[in-house]
Design a protein around this motif. Sequence first.
Motif, PDB file in Angstrom:
ATOM      1  N   GLN A 127       0.837  -1.194   0.000  1.00 31.83           N
ATOM      2  CA  GLN A 127       0.000   0.000   0.000  1.00 31.83           C
ATOM      3  C   GLN A 127       0.869   1.241   0.000  1.00 31.83           C
ATOM      4  O   GLN A 127       0.647   2.177  -0.757  1.00 31.83           O
ATOM      5  CB  GLN A 127      -0.901   0.035   1.239  1.00 31.83           C
ATOM      6  N   GLY A 128       1.857   1.191   0.860  1.00 26.29           N
ATOM      7  CA  GLY A 128       2.756   2.337   0.935  1.00 26.29           C
ATOM      8  C   GLY A 128       3.515   2.524  -0.361  1.00 26.29           C
ATOM      9  O   GLY A 128       3.700   3.630  -0.844  1.00 26.29           O
ATOM     10  N   ALA A 129       3.931   1.396  -0.932  1.00 30.02           N
ATOM     11  CA  ALA A 129       4.750   1.467  -2.135  1.00 30.02           C
ATOM     12  C   ALA A 129       3.999   2.143  -3.263  1.00 30.02           C
ATOM     13  O   ALA A 129       4.575   2.881  -4.048  1.00 30.02           O
ATOM     14  CB  ALA A 129       5.186   0.073  -2.545  1.00 30.02           C
ATOM     15  N   MET A 130       2.675   1.887  -3.347  1.00 34.10           N
ATOM     16  CA  MET A 130       1.887   2.522  -4.393  1.00 34.10           C
ATOM     17  C   MET A 130       1.961   4.031  -4.279  1.00 34.10           C
ATOM     18  O   MET A 130       1.893   4.736  -5.265  1.00 34.10           O
ATOM     19  CB  MET A 130       0.412   2.088  -4.292  1.00 34.10           C
ATOM     20  N   ASN A 131       2.088   4.487  -3.079  1.00 34.92           N
ATOM     21  CA  ASN A 131       2.160   5.938  -2.896  1.00 34.92           C
ATOM     22  C   ASN A 131       3.577   6.447  -2.892  1.00 34.92           C
ATOM     23  O   ASN A 131       3.830   7.589  -2.563  1.00 34.92           O
ATOM     24  CB  ASN A 131       1.496   6.327  -1.555  1.00 34.92           C
ATOM     25  N   GLY A 132       4.525   5.588  -3.197  1.00 31.54           N
ATOM     26  CA  GLY A 132       5.907   6.038  -3.215  1.00 31.54           C
ATOM     27  C   GLY A 132       6.566   5.971  -1.852  1.00 31.54           C
ATOM     28  O   GLY A 132       7.677   6.428  -1.666  1.00 31.54           O
ATOM     29  N   ASN A 133       5.871   5.395  -0.902  1.00 27.16           N
ATOM     30  CA  ASN A 133       6.459   5.319   0.424  1.00 27.16           C
ATOM     31  C   ASN A 133       6.914   3.891   0.679  1.00 27.16           C
ATOM     32  O   ASN A 133       6.122   2.974   0.771  1.00 27.16           O
ATOM     33  CB  ASN A 133       5.402   5.741   1.469  1.00 27.16           C
ATOM     34  N   LEU A 134       8.211   3.687   0.755  1.00 25.30           N
ATOM     35  CA  LEU A 134       8.725   2.330   0.928  1.00 25.30           C
ATOM     36  C   LEU A 134       9.097   2.054   2.379  1.00 25.30           C
ATOM     37  O   LEU A 134       9.891   1.190   2.664  1.00 25.30           O
ATOM     38  CB  LEU A 134       9.939   2.119   0.022  1.00 25.30           C
ATOM     39  N   GLY A 135       8.552   2.797   3.248  1.00 27.12           N
ATOM     40  CA  GLY A 135       8.847   2.521   4.651  1.00 27.12           C
ATOM     41  C   GLY A 135      10.026   3.311   5.152  1.00 27.12           C
ATOM     42  O   GLY A 135      10.816   3.855   4.368  1.00 27.12           O
ATOM     43  N   ASN A 136      10.125   3.403   6.442  1.00 31.28           N
ATOM     44  CA  ASN A 136      11.248   4.125   7.035  1.00 31.28           C
ATOM     45  C   ASN A 136      12.361   3.171   7.386  1.00 31.28           C
ATOM     46  O   ASN A 136      12.116   2.049   7.821  1.00 31.28           O
ATOM     47  CB  ASN A 136      10.797   4.855   8.305  1.00 31.28           C
ATOM     48  N   SER A 137      13.542   3.632   7.245  1.00 36.98           N
ATOM     49  CA  SER A 137      14.684   2.818   7.630  1.00 36.98           C
ATOM     50  C   SER A 137      14.645   2.564   9.122  1.00 36.98           C
ATOM     51  O   SER A 137      14.332   3.449   9.897  1.00 36.98           O
ATOM     52  CB  SER A 137      15.975   3.555   7.266  1.00 36.98           C
ATOM     53  N   PHE A 138      14.927   1.329   9.501  1.00 33.64           N
ATOM     54  CA  PHE A 138      14.911   1.010  10.936  1.00 33.64           C
ATOM     55  C   PHE A 138      15.976   1.796  11.667  1.00 33.64           C
ATOM     56  O   PHE A 138      15.813   2.203  12.782  1.00 33.64           O
ATOM     57  CB  PHE A 138      15.161  -0.479  11.140  1.00 33.64           C
ATOM     58  N   ILE A 139      17.083   1.967  11.004  1.00 31.43           N
ATOM     59  CA  ILE A 139      18.221   2.543  11.713  1.00 31.43           C
ATOM     60  C   ILE A 139      18.206   4.053  11.671  1.00 31.43           C
ATOM     61  O   ILE A 139      18.456   4.716  12.653  1.00 31.43           O
ATOM     62  CB  ILE A 139      19.528   2.005  11.103  1.00 31.43           C
ATOM     63  N   PHE A 140      17.896   4.597  10.500  1.00 33.43           N
ATOM     64  CA  PHE A 140      17.955   6.049  10.396  1.00 33.43           C
ATOM     65  C   PHE A 140      16.646   6.720  10.740  1.00 33.43           C
ATOM     66  O   PHE A 140      16.608   7.914  10.995  1.00 33.43           O
ATOM     67  CB  PHE A 140      18.352   6.472   8.966  1.00 33.43           C
ATOM     68  N   GLY A 141      15.586   5.949  10.669  1.00 28.51           N
ATOM     69  CA  GLY A 141      14.288   6.515  11.022  1.00 28.51           C
ATOM     70  C   GLY A 141      13.700   7.413   9.962  1.00 28.51           C
ATOM     71  O   GLY A 141      12.667   8.013  10.155  1.00 28.51           O
ATOM     72  N   ARG A 142      14.359   7.506   8.792  1.00 27.50           N
ATOM     73  CA  ARG A 142      13.802   8.348   7.733  1.00 27.50           C
ATOM     74  C   ARG A 142      13.338   7.462   6.595  1.00 27.50           C
ATOM     75  O   ARG A 142      13.716   6.303   6.503  1.00 27.50           O
ATOM     76  CB  ARG A 142      14.879   9.319   7.254  1.00 27.50           C
ATOM     77  N   PRO A 143      12.525   8.039   5.686  1.00 27.20           N
ATOM     78  CA  PRO A 143      12.027   7.220   4.571  1.00 27.20           C
ATOM     79  C   PRO A 143      13.179   6.598   3.787  1.00 27.20           C
ATOM     80  O   PRO A 143      14.123   7.288   3.403  1.00 27.20           O
ATOM     81  CB  PRO A 143      11.257   8.232   3.706  1.00 27.20           C
ATOM     82  N   ALA A 144      13.028   5.285   3.540  1.00 26.24           N
ATOM     83  CA  ALA A 144      14.118   4.560   2.874  1.00 26.24           C
ATOM     84  C   ALA A 144      14.381   5.113   1.485  1.00 26.24           C
ATOM     85  O   ALA A 144      15.523   5.318   1.085  1.00 26.24           O
ATOM     86  CB  ALA A 144      13.770   3.085   2.812  1.00 26.24           C
ATOM     87  N   LEU A 145      13.309   5.335   0.756  1.00 26.91           N
ATOM     88  CA  LEU A 145      13.472   5.790  -0.623  1.00 26.91           C
ATOM     89  C   LEU A 145      14.210   7.123  -0.678  1.00 26.91           C
ATOM     90  O   LEU A 145      15.072   7.344  -1.523  1.00 26.91           O
ATOM     91  CB  LEU A 145      12.090   5.916  -1.283  1.00 26.91           C
ATOM     92  N   ALA A 146      13.870   7.982   0.262  1.00 32.15           N
ATOM     93  CA  ALA A 146      14.529   9.294   0.269  1.00 32.15           C
ATOM     94  C   ALA A 146      16.023   9.129   0.475  1.00 32.15           C
ATOM     95  O   ALA A 146      16.844   9.783  -0.162  1.00 32.15           O
ATOM     96  CB  ALA A 146      13.931  10.156   1.372  1.00 32.15           C
ATOM     97  N   LEU A 147      16.393   8.232   1.361  1.00 35.69           N
ATOM     98  CA  LEU A 147      17.806   7.990   1.621  1.00 35.69           C
ATOM     99  C   LEU A 147      18.512   7.517   0.365  1.00 35.69           C
ATOM    100  O   LEU A 147      19.610   7.975   0.027  1.00 35.69           O
ATOM    101  CB  LEU A 147      17.963   6.914   2.711  1.00 35.69           C
ATOM    102  N   ILE A 148      17.849   6.608  -0.311  1.00 34.24           N
ATOM    103  CA  ILE A 148      18.459   6.059  -1.522  1.00 34.24           C
ATOM    104  C   ILE A 148      18.677   7.161  -2.546  1.00 34.24           C
ATOM    105  O   ILE A 148      19.748   7.285  -3.135  1.00 34.24           O
ATOM    106  CB  ILE A 148      17.559   4.957  -2.122  1.00 34.24           C
TER     107      ILE A 148
END
Lengths: 307, 567, 302
Positions: free
Chosen positions: A51-72
């Motif tokens: 569900q999140g992925a459809m909206n471009g949200n791939l979850g937050n990084s466990f370690i950094f606490g920020r959105p994974a996709l943004a980090l990438i």
Amino acid sequence: MSLIVFFMINFVGDPVDMLVNPESLPEEIERVRRDFGLDQPVHVQYWKFLQGAMNGNLGNSFIFGRPALALIIERFPATLELATCALIIAIIVGLPLGIFAGLNPNGFGTRIIMSSSVLGISIPTFWLGLMMIIVFSVFLGWLPVSGRGEIGSFLGIQSSLFTFDGLLHLIMPATNLALFKIAMVIRLARAGTEEVMSFDFIKFARARGLPSQRIVRFHLLPNILIPIITVLAIEFGTLIAFATVTETIFAWPGLGKLVIDAIVNLDRPIVVAYLMFVVTLFLILNLIVDILYAVLDPRVRVQGEDQ
Amino acid sequence: MIKNLLDIDNLNIKFFSDQEIVDAVRNVSITLRSGEVLGIVGESGAGKSTIGNAIVNLLDAPGEIVKGKVMFEGQNLVDLDDKAMRIIRGKKIGMIFQDPQTSLNPIMTIGNQLIETIKFTKNVDDASAYNQATELLESVGIDNPKLRMKAYPHQFSGGMRQRVVIALSLAGDPDVIIADEPTTALDVSVQAQILELIKSLCKKRQLGVIIITHDIGVIANIADRVTVMYNGSIVETGNVRQVLSSPKHDYTKSLIAAVPRADVKLKRFQSIDFIEGNTHNHKFINLDTHWLGKKLNQKNSNKAISINELNKQFILKKAIFFKNRVYLKAVDNVSFDVKKGESFGIVGESGSGKSTIARLIAGLVNVDSGSIKIFDQEIVNQKNTQEVIVAQRDVQMIFQDPYSSLNPRMKVQDIIAEPIKFYQTASNNKEINQIVCDLLNHVGLSETALLKFPNQFSGGQRQRISIARALASRPKILICDEPTSSLDVSVQAHILNLLKDLQDELGLTMLFISHDLPVIRQMCDKVAVMRKGKICEINSTENIFKNPRDPYTKELISLIPKIENIS
Amino acid sequence: MIETKSLHKDNISIGTNSKILLKKFTKPSTLISLGLLFLIIFCAIFAPILAPTNPYDLKVVSILDSRLSPGDKMFNGTVAWLGTDGAGRDVLSAIIFGLRTSLVVAISSALIALTVGLFVGLIAGFYGGKIDAFLMRVVDIQLSFPAILVALVLLALLGKGIDKVIIALAIVQWAIYARTVRAAAIVERNKEYIQAASCLGLSNSLIMWKHLLPNSISPLIVLATLQTAHSISIEATLSFLGVGVPITEPSLGSLISNGFDFILSGAYWITFFPGLMLLATVAAINIFGDQLRVVLNPRVNK
């Protein structure tokens, strides 16, 4: 793909263990689990992920606490810069050497070139990187040990290529990454040259009185470039992947380092996001290769007459 | 006074490698005058192509001219270095190679290839080069030259491509053209046109043309004088008419005798003993006692092969929707019968479907619709009953390419023994060995061949091994799919003799596929002419050749080079 | 003795002449690489006997020996010819054992990949049509991803352990074996001796195994050699990154990784010598593979 990764990471280990001090109270551990949504059954987690992925949200990084996709996306330009430089170096150095070797199969220079190319594909990249650091940074002190230099701006593109400091930092990692590719380009170019030179149309061109230079530039070169370029386009993907190693050694703040840490630390969102990103990238790359092929080779572009 | 354009004097060429020295050309002397077509004819290994390459110093490594002179315009070309030679190539001496497909740069338009040649040999500006290029294309018979200039080589058919090659070789306005097998890679109907073109250009521009070929028909067609080569040396030279009608050297006699004649059917090819030793008289076996004779007389039906409304199509262009697919109808509603013991020929050009029919009958390709009966046993879409299996086993095939029809990793002994072992037609190993030896002798090979591998044999010998393998299945029907097309003419004659002998001896039914009408004339009783999947005409051989009814048949027959008429 | 012959095309042998083989094999580069290879394999097999110490025997290793320079004597009297590492292990012994691990991993994974690839490629090449299209699609998809990436992901999923590394490397490699075999099989399959076997009535599987297989494996020999070298490299890279073989059974890559930390303090030998060994091994195999390719390729032999 994401399905596989998702489920299998859970089999390897419990992500929570990596994040929390093992000696915390059970309530603490439970709270962390709930915060990250890891208390739900795995298939529910996967559904939420989709569900999140459809909206471009791939979850937050466990370690950094920020959105994974943004980090990438944040770290990607650095890797892109490194990989592009390496590719350009490989072509500029490797292509002429390979063609020379192909045109003079029994020359002394050729033997040197070919021996070096064998060395080139045999040297472990990471070891060489270490040696380069020892020689150029520690002993000679010419180049900075690690890290990325200052970023300059040109035509709206941000890159460390545009500052002197940036260039200094770029030389070693880019060359290190390029080495394997240089050797590969040399071998490809040489094999291609030898093969094309044996073709009849080269002989016919000579029989028509065309000078060697003309033959090499207009008859040989275009015919070997087509397969070489298409191979290199695919190899660009390998460069991006292989940058992982170079980034680790030279502490280059790119995608590779991020991912290695994520794997070792079981930071699942980042691994998943990285894979999705990379898969998309490779699909685009393959598409570009197909287009390139059609553009360069008239036999693909234009329909022939025979059946 | 007609002067000598080219004067080759006592040329000797050797090929040097680590293990051996090959004497490719020995003491060859040739002269060429302007306005004449000189043919150099010989079989493979004669050295003729080597001479052509050597004249313009384009010998493939590791060849070297070790002795002799090539005099052209007062200079000895052998002495010139590459830079000086480059001025001669294209501008004074032009070359045409065999395969038009590989002679052209596939990714450059033919216009550009023409223009660059003109600019480098004649040193003119772009505009004149363009004009000259279009004129050249017109002079070689290509319509719409301005449009075609922008085309790529793969957009032309084979014959048109060769015309482009000819145009390219003339671009520099040379005085001499060397054509190395210029029509070998082309269809029969196109060959005649290209040869006509070369001849007319030669007369019009007063060029000296050297035509290198293995085909005497080509020589008869356009050459004025001919030089016959064998094993690196010249055996005979002279006026074409004279050499062909009354050859002096034994090799020339053998060579001419080996060419299948289209006017009359001979019982066997005679007097071809110069090459491959003596046409040892075939030892006829006693069918009653010999292994090959067993089981031969079991079938009662008189119709060996019966084909009815056979259809086969191949998909050319795949598409998801059925209507968008493009099909090639290889075999289109074909029906004919072959009587037991008869020799039935199928003749046609490439793409006519003749090979496909052979493969359909042999069971190598699936039938779309129609029926094939072997001695009255239907074999299409049947369950694998004993009768069907036996019927299919009765049909064996001899293939075209001797270099790929034998498993390179199996010894000859194993290759021939395989059918015997598989069908279990012999009781023990000793018997198998004996049969294999016997078969080898029967096809003209000695027992020393048993333990060797295929790559140690010549093309003709390999076909003999293939024939032995086919015989080891004790077939009743032998399908020969262009069995001699890849062989030298003299070797072909021996193999065809062998096939004739075997057929007489064993009463085999033979289906003979070929594109070569004279060969069909010599080998077959009845002929079917095919074109684009359909049969145009079926008749006895005599009638087809003497009174052809179908227009396509008439056209094919008219294209046969008339060597006999010259004598 | 040099014989003179005519140019008849049947006189030029198409297969490999044993004389040519001998000539190629006595070239200096081939002999050196072959010699080096034998030495390496010998060392790997007889590691326990050859190494001066067993660097993983906790009873012998002592922290007192740490970071000795090459040539220094260790506590128990043996000379550390290439120095010792941070924990006091003799570098030379570590290299010999590490070599063994590297080779075992590379060769096992190559064998598994070869078997699987051979099977898949042969079937795809022989049957053609839909089977071929499907199998090759799978191969293509895998090959469009870089080996190192696939290996990383697989190891992330499979976890640590030598057997997992071998499996991961095998999965990474099988595709290229399959594609190579399929290409050779397709060429051979269209040759007429296969059709002749069909004419005889031989079953499909018999034709595939008896006729097609022996003629399709020659490119595999060279490929296997070069791929072995490549997988040694990949395994070393993975171990260096920390996702390869476990610390208890280090390969050359892990040794290099160990030495990473000591560079700046000057103890270069901990990283340098294992790396040199890695380079020599991979280079020797590559050179050998190249020579093999030249010898086995009939076209080049003309």
